[in-house]
Design a protein around this motif. Structure first.
Motif, short mmCIF file in Angstrom:
data_model
loop_
_atom_site.label_atom_id
_atom_site.label_comp_id
_atom_site.label_asym_id
_atom_site.label_seq_id
_atom_site.Cartn_x
_atom_site.Cartn_y
_atom_site.Cartn_z
N LYS A 27 90.22 114.23 0.62
CA LYS A 27 90.30 113.63 1.95
C LYS A 27 90.54 112.13 1.94
CE LYS A 27 87.30 117.17 3.96
NZ LYS A 27 86.05 117.44 4.69
N ALA A 28 90.43 111.49 0.80
CA ALA A 28 90.53 110.02 0.76
C ALA A 28 91.95 109.59 0.48
CB ALA A 28 89.57 109.46 -0.29
N GLY A 62 89.67 108.05 10.04
CA GLY A 62 90.27 108.68 8.87
C GLY A 62 90.39 107.77 7.67
N VAL A 63 89.57 106.71 7.64
CA VAL A 63 89.53 105.77 6.52
C VAL A 63 88.21 105.97 5.79
CG1 VAL A 63 89.52 103.33 5.86
CG2 VAL A 63 90.96 104.11 7.75
N ARG A 64 88.27 106.07 4.45
CA ARG A 64 87.05 106.32 3.69
C ARG A 64 86.32 105.01 3.43
NH1 ARG A 64 85.12 110.55 0.25
NH2 ARG A 64 83.42 109.78 -1.07
N PRO A 65 85.08 104.86 3.94
CA PRO A 65 84.31 103.65 3.67
C PRO A 65 83.49 103.79 2.39
CG PRO A 65 83.18 104.95 5.31
CD PRO A 65 84.40 105.74 4.90
N GLN A 66 83.48 102.73 1.62
CA GLN A 66 82.65 102.65 0.41
C GLN A 66 81.89 101.33 0.45
OE1 GLN A 66 83.76 106.24 -1.26
NE2 GLN A 66 82.45 104.83 -2.37
N LEU A 67 80.61 101.37 0.19
CA LEU A 67 79.86 100.14 -0.03
C LEU A 67 80.00 99.77 -1.49
CD1 LEU A 67 76.60 100.94 1.98
CD2 LEU A 67 78.73 99.88 2.78
N PRO A 217 95.64 118.03 -2.33
CA PRO A 217 94.88 119.29 -2.41
C PRO A 217 94.58 119.63 -3.87
CG PRO A 217 96.78 119.51 -0.95
CD PRO A 217 96.94 118.20 -1.66
N GLU A 218 93.47 120.27 -4.10
CA GLU A 218 93.09 120.58 -5.48
C GLU A 218 94.14 121.41 -6.22
OE1 GLU A 218 89.17 122.20 -5.32
OE2 GLU A 218 88.24 120.25 -4.97
N PRO A 219 94.79 122.41 -5.59
CA PRO A 219 95.85 123.13 -6.32
C PRO A 219 96.99 122.20 -6.73
CG PRO A 219 95.18 124.35 -4.37
CD PRO A 219 94.53 123.01 -4.27
#
Length: 298
Positions: A27-28, A62-67, A217-219
Motif C-alpha cells: 500500500k505504500a 493515501g500517503v504513508r506516514p512514518q515517524l 502487489p505481492e504476486p
C-alpha cells in the motif's frame, strides 16, 4: 519449478535461513516522514496533538506516514526534519526541509504527493534515506534487532540513516527500507544490511534479503524477484512489471533487458509465526517462466 516463500521468522528468532521476498507492503507508494524523538505510540495514528492531525490527514490522503528519529543521542525538537516522497514507477523522488512547528505542514499538498507530483514542499533530496524499523512498542523484536542495526549503519553511513516506526512485516525484523525507491529488506544482520545499502548506493539491489518493492502487489513482487534471479538483473530500474492478473494463480508480464517474460505464480497459504503475527502469510510457487517476443522491445 522454483519455490518463492515468505520467512518462517518467529518473534525472537533471527536465523536468516529462508528468503523473505514478495512481502513488501503493497500500500505504500507515497511517503511522509516526520522527525519525532519519541516516545512513539503503538500506532502512528494514535499520536496526539497537531502532529497527530497531520499523520491522520496523510493516511486519509493515501500517503504513508512514518515517524523517524536519529539513532543514539537525539536532538530536541523543534525544528524537526520532514521528508515527502514517491516510490512508484520510474519517477521516484524525495523532498526535504526542516519545520519549526506542525503548523508548517498544514499547507502540504498531500493529494499531489499521493499522486506522485512533487509539491515543492522542500529541496530535492539527492541522497538515499535509509529507514530501520525500531518500533518496540509495536513489536519488541523490532527494537531488539533494529536498534543495534540502526546504530551500526549510522556509524557507517551517518545522516542517511534514521530509525522509524512500523514499516510492515514485524516477523522479518530487522527491517530496512531504502527510499526513494521503496525497497524493503528483512531478516537482516549487519553484513546483509551493509550489502543492501552498498548495492543501493551503486544503483542496485541485492537479492538475498530483498523483500520486494513497496506498492507492488505481492504476486508482482514474486514475479519480479524470479526474473531478476533468472537474468542476473540487479540494477534498481532494470526490471518492470507491466501487468499482473489473476486471483489465486497469477500471470505477470515482466520486462527486463529488452526482453519480456510471462511469469505464472500460484498463491498458497503460509503458516503464521505466532498468535500476534498475521502479516505476510502468503507463499508463492512459480509455476512457469516463458520468454515472450525478445525483439519486440529492441
Amino acid at each position: 519449478m522454483a519455490r518463492v516463500t515468505s520467512c518462517d521468522h518467529c518473534p525472537g528468532s533471527h536465523s536468516g535461513e529462508r528468503s523473505c521476498f514478495a512481502t513488501a507492503t503493497t500500500k505504500a507508494r507515497a511517503w511522509l516522514l516526520i522527525e519525532h524523538p519519541g516516545p512513539w505510540p503503538e500506532r502512528v495514528e494514535q499520536l496526539t496533538g497537531p502532529l497527530g492531525e497531520v499523520v491522520r490527514a496523510a493516511q486519509a490522503a493515501g500517503v504513508r506516514p512514518q515517524l523517524i528519529r536519529r539513532s543514539g543521542r537525539r536532538r530536541p525538537t523543534p525544528p524537526f526534519q520532514v521528508y515527502v516522497g514517491y516510490s512508484a514507477g520510474e519517477d521516484v523522488w524525495l523532498e526535504g526541509r526542516e519545520a519549526g512547528s506542525a503548523a508548517e505542514l498544514a499547507g502540504l499538498d498531500l493529494a499531489s504527493v499521493a499522486a506522485g507530483r512533487r509539491p515543492g514542499f522542500g529541496e530535492p533530496v539527492n541522497e538515499p534515506v535509509l529507514l530501520v524499523c525500531t518500533h518496540g512498542r509495536r513489536n519488541a523484536c523490532c527494537a531488539r534487532t533494529g536498534a543495534p542495526l540502526a546504530r551500526d549503519l549510522t556509524s557507517r553511513y551517518g545522516g542517511l540513516v534514521w530509525e522509524t516506526t512500523h514499516v510492515g512485516g514485524d516477523r522479518y525484523a530487522a527491517n530496512l527500507v531504502c527510499l526513494p525507491h521503496g525497497l524493503y529488506y528483512g531478516d537482516l544482520g549487519v553484513d546483509e544490511a551493509v550489502a543492501a545499502v552498498e548495492a543501493y548506493l551503486r544503483g542496485e539491489v541485492t537479492l538475498a534479503r530483498l523483500r520486494g518493492r513497496a506498492g507492488l502487489p505481492e504476486p508482482a513482487q514474486a514475479a519480479e524477484h524470479h526474473v531478476r534471479a533468472h537474468e542476473g538483473a540487479l540494477a534498481v530500474d532494470a526490471v518492470t512489471v507491466e501487468s499482473v492478473s489473476g486471483t489465486s494463480t497469477y500471470e505477470a508480464v515482466v520486462q527486463v533487458h529488452g526482453s519480456r517474460y510471462r511469469v505464472t505464480v500460484e498463491s498458497v497459504p503460509g503458516d503464521p509465526c505466532g498468535a500476534e503475527c498475521q502479516e505476510n502469510l502468503e507463499t508463492y510457487i512459480v509455476r512457469d517462466l516463458t520468454l515472450l517476443n525478445e525483439a519486440a522491445l529492441v
